[in-house]
Design a protein around this motif. Structure first.
Motif, mmCIF file in Angstrom:
data_model
loop_
_atom_site.group_PDB
_atom_site.id
_atom_site.type_symbol
_atom_site.label_atom_id
_atom_site.label_comp_id
_atom_site.label_asym_id
_atom_site.label_seq_id
_atom_site.Cartn_x
_atom_site.Cartn_y
_atom_site.Cartn_z
ATOM 1 N N ARG A 155 -25.105 9.846 -98.003
ATOM 2 C CA ARG A 155 -26.211 10.796 -97.861
ATOM 3 C C ARG A 155 -25.729 12.116 -97.284
ATOM 4 O O ARG A 155 -24.764 12.159 -96.518
ATOM 5 C CB ARG A 155 -27.275 10.237 -96.901
ATOM 6 N N ASN A 169 -26.175 15.211 -94.671
ATOM 7 C CA ASN A 169 -26.611 15.234 -93.278
ATOM 8 C C ASN A 169 -27.099 16.622 -92.913
ATOM 9 O O ASN A 169 -26.666 17.620 -93.509
ATOM 10 C CB ASN A 169 -25.449 14.878 -92.331
ATOM 11 N N ARG A 204 -30.312 4.905 -94.387
ATOM 12 C CA ARG A 204 -29.683 6.061 -95.027
ATOM 13 C C ARG A 204 -30.050 6.123 -96.503
ATOM 14 O O ARG A 204 -29.197 6.252 -97.391
ATOM 15 C CB ARG A 204 -28.167 6.046 -94.832
ATOM 16 N N VAL A 245 -30.298 19.385 -98.627
ATOM 17 C CA VAL A 245 -30.672 19.208 -97.230
ATOM 18 C C VAL A 245 -30.225 20.393 -96.375
ATOM 19 O O VAL A 245 -31.033 21.022 -95.693
ATOM 20 C CB VAL A 245 -30.080 17.890 -96.676
ATOM 21 N N TYR A 303 -31.087 11.530 -93.022
ATOM 22 C CA TYR A 303 -30.107 12.623 -93.025
ATOM 23 C C TYR A 303 -29.546 12.900 -91.632
ATOM 24 O O TYR A 303 -28.755 13.817 -91.456
ATOM 25 C CB TYR A 303 -30.751 13.907 -93.568
#
Length: 454
Positions: free
Chosen positions: A6, A8, A71, A164, A240
């Protein structure tokens, strides 16, 4: 299901601002002030803050634990933590709730954009009757609210598709400080008005004779809804988080920001309302009908100032709506991205198109057509009722039951203490609240919202 690598959040500030942006929305700037006005002012605030500490923060930590452990998107995160058992349905229901809310919430966010435009072109002036008629006309218009609903969703899409760090985190770092600056400017202007002290007294001097079960349940419900609990937002954002993120500290900081914004919203609205003799319990119509008239009257001696304050206020509302809409959109985007194995851009586009369709029908149901009224209730109101009064309490209740009674205790403790690197002094307190206090509180919220405790 295997865990996926994932993205972050890039910094602690990004974590706090992005997640706070999810919690801080129209619930703080719109709903909190009129709820405060209807429920006795300072007493309501005191109970609200206590409810955030006892209900909101433990529920937030629970969603953080599930999201960071998995996650993955909310549905898959529940599946991973429960070992693929029946508890997975909670995650799917959370995603569905966030998806449905995105559609009709975008309509209200679109109204905010329309008011920004109307303020820019000088339409926000007239008699109190004018503002009431203006809002009624807008809500029932077949074109304007639909246009702005699509616009706000496209803005959200352009942020979400960048991911993100470059999308959500970057936008949050820009919008959240701007939101605070706008709040402080309007609060400063409002507190300088004649008789502003009466509004501040109403807001901060408690009248304990106002305490009753209705006020308590209203504060309990507001604390639950204003922090984006059970919508999948917190769980998705937590996926995240880095392993070093202190979940308890993050939840407390976000809870404090949530309370601060809500109280500042009251300091913005009540001094202005009292200065022109407007009742503080104007209800849901407060921001779209009452406040434009309040700002016009309060700053009428300096027309340019009245114009500027009104414009800044609706920009503030639009930012608050957008930060929450981003998190709601991300819940479904993450789900479709991972479960359908498609690119983030395609997933974001899919969510944007489908929620725009929902938003269009919800908007049209408010007066443009009678064909979207079911059993005397507009489709918009049905979406609000089903998600807010049924799905959210159910998901919140079951999440607490799952974490408190059925989730592997070692996983819960490890996530809470960052695998033993943090002190676990409050772990047993947290667990007690999640096992007993939070489910009971949410159950009472559920009954209250359905009218059984009125």
């Amino acid at each position: 299901m295997a865990k996926l690598e994932r993205a972050n959040f890039g910094s602690k500030l990004g974590v706090i601002l992005a997640t706070a942006g999810s919690a801080v929305g129209l619930g703080n700037v719109w709903r909190f002030p009129y709820m405060t006005g209807e429920n006795g002012g300072a007493v309501f605030i005191m109970i609200y803050v206590a409810c955030v500490l006892v209900l909101g923060i433990p529920c937030m930590i629970s969603e953080f634990i599930i999201g960071r452990n998995g996650r993955a998107n909310t549905a898959r995160a529940f599946s991973i933590m429960s070992g693929g058992r029946a508890w997975t349905i909670i995650g799917f229901l959370g995603v569905l709730t966030g998806f449905l809310i995105t559609g009709y919430y975008a309509v209200v966010a679109g109204w905010c954009l329309q008011y920004v435009y109307a303020s820019l072109v000088g339409h926000m002036s007239g008699s109190p009757e004018y503002f009431q008629q203006y809002f009624a006309s807008l809500a029932s218009d077949p074109v304007k609210p639909v246009f702005w609903t699509v616009v706000i969703l496209l803005i959200t899409y352009l942020i979400i598709e960048h991911g993100v760090r470059d999308g959500i985190e970057r936008a949050s770092k820009a919008m959240m400080p701007t939101l605070f600056i706008l709040l402080l400017i309007i609060v400063g202007a409002a507190c300088m008005l004649p008789n502003a002290g009466q509004g501040l007294e109403f807001l901060f001097r408690p009248d304990f004779t106002k305490i009753n079960s209705d006020v308590f349940l209203a504060a309990l419900g507001q604390s639950f809804y204003s922090m984006s609990i059970a919508m999948g937002c917190l769980c998705t954002y937590a996926s995240y988080f880095k392993k070093q993120t202190n979940l308890t500290t993050a939840a407390v900081q976000i809870g404090l920001i949530d309370c601060l914004v809500a109280i500042l919203a009251g300091m913005m609205i009540f001094p202005a309302a009292f200065s022109v003799g407007v009742n503080p319990d104007s209800g849901p119509s407060l921001i779209f009908i009452t406040l434009p008239n309040v700002f016009r009257q309060a700053f009428g001696g300096i027309p340019v100032l009245g114009y500027a304050i009104s414009l800044l206020f609706f920009i503030l509302l639009s930012l608050a709506a957008l930060t929450s809409l981003i998190s709601l959109h991300e819940v479904s985007t993450a789900f479709f991205h991972e479960e359908l194995v498609i690119t983030r851009k395609k997933a974001a586009l899919l969510v944007t198109v489908t929620t725009a369709i929902i938003g269009v029908f919800c908007s049209l149901s408010l007066g443009a057509t009678n064909h979207l009224v079911i059993f005397g209730k507009a489709l918009f109101d049905w979406f609000d009722f089903v998600t807010g009064q049924i799905f959210l309490p159910i998901v919140g209740f079951l999440t607490c039951i799952f974490i408190g009674w059925f989730a592997p205790r070692k996983i819960v403790r490890d996530e809470f203490t960052n695998w033993g690197t943090l002190r676990s002094s409050f772990f047993h307190t947290y667990l007690f609240l999640v096992k007993y206090v939070c489910p009971l509180a949410i159950f009472f919220i559920f009954l209250h919202q359905l009218g059984f405790l009125n």
